[in-house]
Design an enzyme around this catalytic site. Structure first.
Site, short mmCIF file in Angstrom:
data_model
loop_
_atom_site.label_atom_id
_atom_site.label_comp_id
_atom_site.label_asym_id
_atom_site.label_seq_id
_atom_site.Cartn_x
_atom_site.Cartn_y
_atom_site.Cartn_z
N TYR A 13 -1.41 -7.19 8.84
CA TYR A 13 -2.48 -6.89 9.79
C TYR A 13 -3.78 -7.46 9.23
O TYR A 13 -4.04 -7.36 8.04
CB TYR A 13 -2.61 -5.37 9.98
CG TYR A 13 -1.39 -4.76 10.65
CD1 TYR A 13 -1.20 -4.87 12.02
CD2 TYR A 13 -0.41 -4.10 9.91
CE1 TYR A 13 -0.09 -4.33 12.65
CE2 TYR A 13 0.71 -3.54 10.53
CZ TYR A 13 0.86 -3.67 11.90
OH TYR A 13 1.96 -3.13 12.52
N GLU B 255 6.05 -7.14 12.23
CA GLU B 255 4.77 -6.48 12.57
C GLU B 255 3.64 -7.41 12.18
O GLU B 255 3.51 -7.76 11.00
CB GLU B 255 4.61 -5.14 11.83
CG GLU B 255 5.48 -4.03 12.36
CD GLU B 255 5.19 -2.68 11.72
OE1 GLU B 255 4.01 -2.42 11.38
OE2 GLU B 255 6.14 -1.91 11.54
N ASN C 290 12.28 0.81 7.62
CA ASN C 290 10.93 0.30 7.84
C ASN C 290 10.06 0.55 6.63
O ASN C 290 9.99 1.69 6.14
CB ASN C 290 10.29 1.00 9.05
CG ASN C 290 8.85 0.56 9.28
OD1 ASN C 290 8.61 -0.57 9.71
ND2 ASN C 290 7.89 1.43 8.98
N GLU C 291 9.43 -0.50 6.11
CA GLU C 291 8.43 -0.38 5.03
C GLU C 291 8.85 0.62 3.95
O GLU C 291 8.09 1.53 3.60
CB GLU C 291 7.06 -0.01 5.63
CG GLU C 291 6.51 -1.08 6.52
CD GLU C 291 5.06 -0.87 6.97
OE1 GLU C 291 4.50 0.22 6.73
OE2 GLU C 291 4.48 -1.81 7.56
O1 AHR Z 1 2.19 -0.52 13.62
C1 AHR Z 1 1.62 0.60 13.02
C2 AHR Z 1 2.28 0.97 11.70
O2 AHR Z 1 1.99 -0.03 10.76
C3 AHR Z 1 3.78 1.05 11.69
O3 AHR Z 1 4.25 2.30 12.07
C4 AHR Z 1 4.11 0.79 10.26
O4 AHR Z 1 5.38 0.20 10.10
C5 AHR Z 1 2.97 -0.08 9.76
O5 AHR Z 1 2.46 0.38 8.57
#
Ligand code: AHR
Length: 507
Positions: free
Chosen positions: A244, A292, A172-173
């Site tokens: 996001y 995400e 992840n990331e």
């Molecule tokens: O969804 C919240 C966080 O955002 C996750 O843990 C991470 O993968 C991202 O930075």
């Protein structure tokens, strides 16, 4: 009044609607698991401690797949801690979110919960503090039928049949400095390739996701994707995107056009992946897992993890309360994802419960819908069959962030089985309604089934545990059919779903 003309034809298709597009995400973060989906002793809890009130909302939301167990959490997670007799599971420090992890909930509980909700798992392995060996161990525990040490352990823990998990995230990331075990692109690409090769020795049919950049603004965006895929192109099937969105400086017009940035991000990663493929003279296409995405007020207080000596269990973290405007944006992001369904074959709204989530709970109390629940639920239920290639024409609007963009964004689906056409639209302009004409060719329109709208008024309204249910779609009675067209009006700053019935003309 702004105007827009949409032309669609059931014979002009982008791709089948990928059912995994309506995925979500459950991370061991804050109260997503503990007092979210899992709360033994809650009045609605079943024998496994799963909250039935939450399960009912998850079903209503219409999610299809769940990514688990992180997120940042997975990068220092030992999956073995979460299996076996609960009393002997160790309590650990979760370094990602500065919390205590009791491990009362682990893989077997997650799979049992998924079975209750009838959802597909997307499992992430730890490539932060761990590597290939532990990923393969987890695969053996989860997917081998029996007769080996770890598969026998799963059986002894109560699950005779293998879980047959198909879709796996390789870390992840991994580009993020906040990640436990951040790596360089080449280092990570090699590890992902090596882990993928090992996992495929067990099952060549697995679908494997390599980590893309953590977001479009990362300084290494672009070169990260190129370098990772240069190492791992032949070994992985998908690359992940995370994004996001939040309003910057109260700039609502730009915020409403967030789908524009999502479009550009997907197009950029697609181009980079295809260029790596072209250099390799490969006929294989790398797909996108947008695993995400959501609205997230990242700089707000609820997103600050505990610090110092404070290591709480399941603290209130990332508990954003969403407005009607946020719901309009979420509807717009789903339009972007659907439009790219020829390349985006999986997506996960982050996250499912309490943590930047459509569903909220109170410990010992009620479960309730946030505003963003509604466009997701309607889209997941009614975007069926094939995504159509919608030709758009009409007014534009100028935003500070993205320049000139279409005032109305839209996508459409056609379902051969039911003869239903669904059109999802967003009016990104804050002070002007839009008059939209939807022209249908290649099919005989036989009527309007439903037209509903979210937004237009009360943009700042938010829901609470005590109600009301802001963001619930309300009938839009402006929709009128005239021969092969439907005309409707979209209020300013709103999301709309129009459903029509048609019979397809012979091609
Ligand atoms: O969804 C919240 C966080 O955002 C996750 O843990 C991470 O993968 C991202 O930075």
């Amino acid at each position: 009044m702004n105007t827009a003309r949409l032309s669609l034809d059931p014979r002009r298709r982008v791709a089948p609607v990928p059912r995994r597009l309506f995925g979500s995400f459950v991370e061991h973060l804050g109260r997503c698991v503990y007092t979210g989906i899992y709360e033994p002793g809650h009045p609605t809890a079943d024998a496994d401690g799963f909250r039935r009130d939450v399960l009912a909302l998850v079903r209503e939301l219409g999610v299809t797949a769940i990514r688990y167990p992180g997120g940042n959490f997975v990068s220092s997670y030992r999956w073995e801690d979460g299996v076996g007799p609960v009393d002997s599971r160790p309590v650990r420090l979760d370094l990602a979110w500065h919390s205590l992890e009791t491990n009362a909930f682990g893989l077997d509980e997650f799979m049992r919960w998924l079975g209750q909700a009838d959802l597909e798992p997307i499992l992430a392995v730890n490539l932060g503090t761990r590597g290939t060996a532990e990923a393969v161990d987890l695969l053996e525990y989860a997917n081998h039928r029996g007769g080996s040490h770890l598969a026998n352990q799963r059986r002894a823990n109560g699950t005779a049949d293998p879980y047959r998990i198909r879709l796996w995230c390789l870390g992840n990331e991994m580009d993020g400095p906040w990640q436990v075990g951040q790596r360089s692109a080449t280092e990570y690409g090699r590890l992902a390739a090596q882990t993928a090769k090992a996992m495929r020795r067990f099952d060549p049919e697995l679908e494997l996701v390599a980590c893309g950049s953590s977001h479009l603004g990362m300084p290494t965006f672009g070169s990260w994707e190129r370098d990772v895929l240069t190492e791992a192109y032949d070994d992985v099937d998908l690359i992940s995107l995370h994004a996001y969105y939040q309003p910057v400086d109260d700039d609502l017009p730009s915020f409403l056009a967030s789908g524009e940035e999502m479009d550009r991000y997907i197009d950029a990663v697609t181009a980079i992946a295809d260029s790596v493929g072209a250099i390799r003279r490969s006929t294989k296409k790398i797909m996108i897992a947008f695993d995400e995405w959501n609205v997230w007020y990242q700089s707000a207080t609820p997103s600050t993890p505990p610090s110092g000596d404070d290591w709480p269990v399941a603290p209130r973290l990332l508990e954003d309360h969403y407005s009607v405007a946020d719901a309009v944006v979420v509807g717009g992001l789903l339009i972007s994802l659907l439009r790219h369904s020829d390349r985006v074959t999986a997506a996960c709204q982050a996250q499912l419960v309490n943590v930047i989530a459509p569903i909220m709970t109170e410990p010992g109390g009620s479960a309730w819908r946030q505003t963003i629940f509604h466009p997701f639920a309607r889209t997941a239920r009614h975007a069926r069959g094939a995504v159509l290639d919608v030709l758009r024409d009409g007014s534009t609007t100028t935003t500070d962030r993205y320049g000139e963009v279409a005032a109305v964004d839209a996508v459409s689906t056609w379902d051969d089985d039911s003869g239903e056409i669904s059109v999802f639209l967003v009016n990104r302009v804050t002070d002007t309604p839009a008059e939209v004409t939807v022209d249908v060719s290649g099919a005989h329109l036989t009527g309007i089934i439903e037209c509903v709208t979210v937004g237009g008024t009360d943009l700042a309204a938010k829901n609470t545990a005590d109600g009301p249910d802001h963001g619930a779609p309300r009938p839009n009675d402006t929709a009128r059919q005239a021969d092969a067209a439907v005309r409707l009006t979209l209020p300013p700053a709103s999301w709309t779903m129009l459903r029509m019935r048609a019979t397809q003309a012979t091609p």
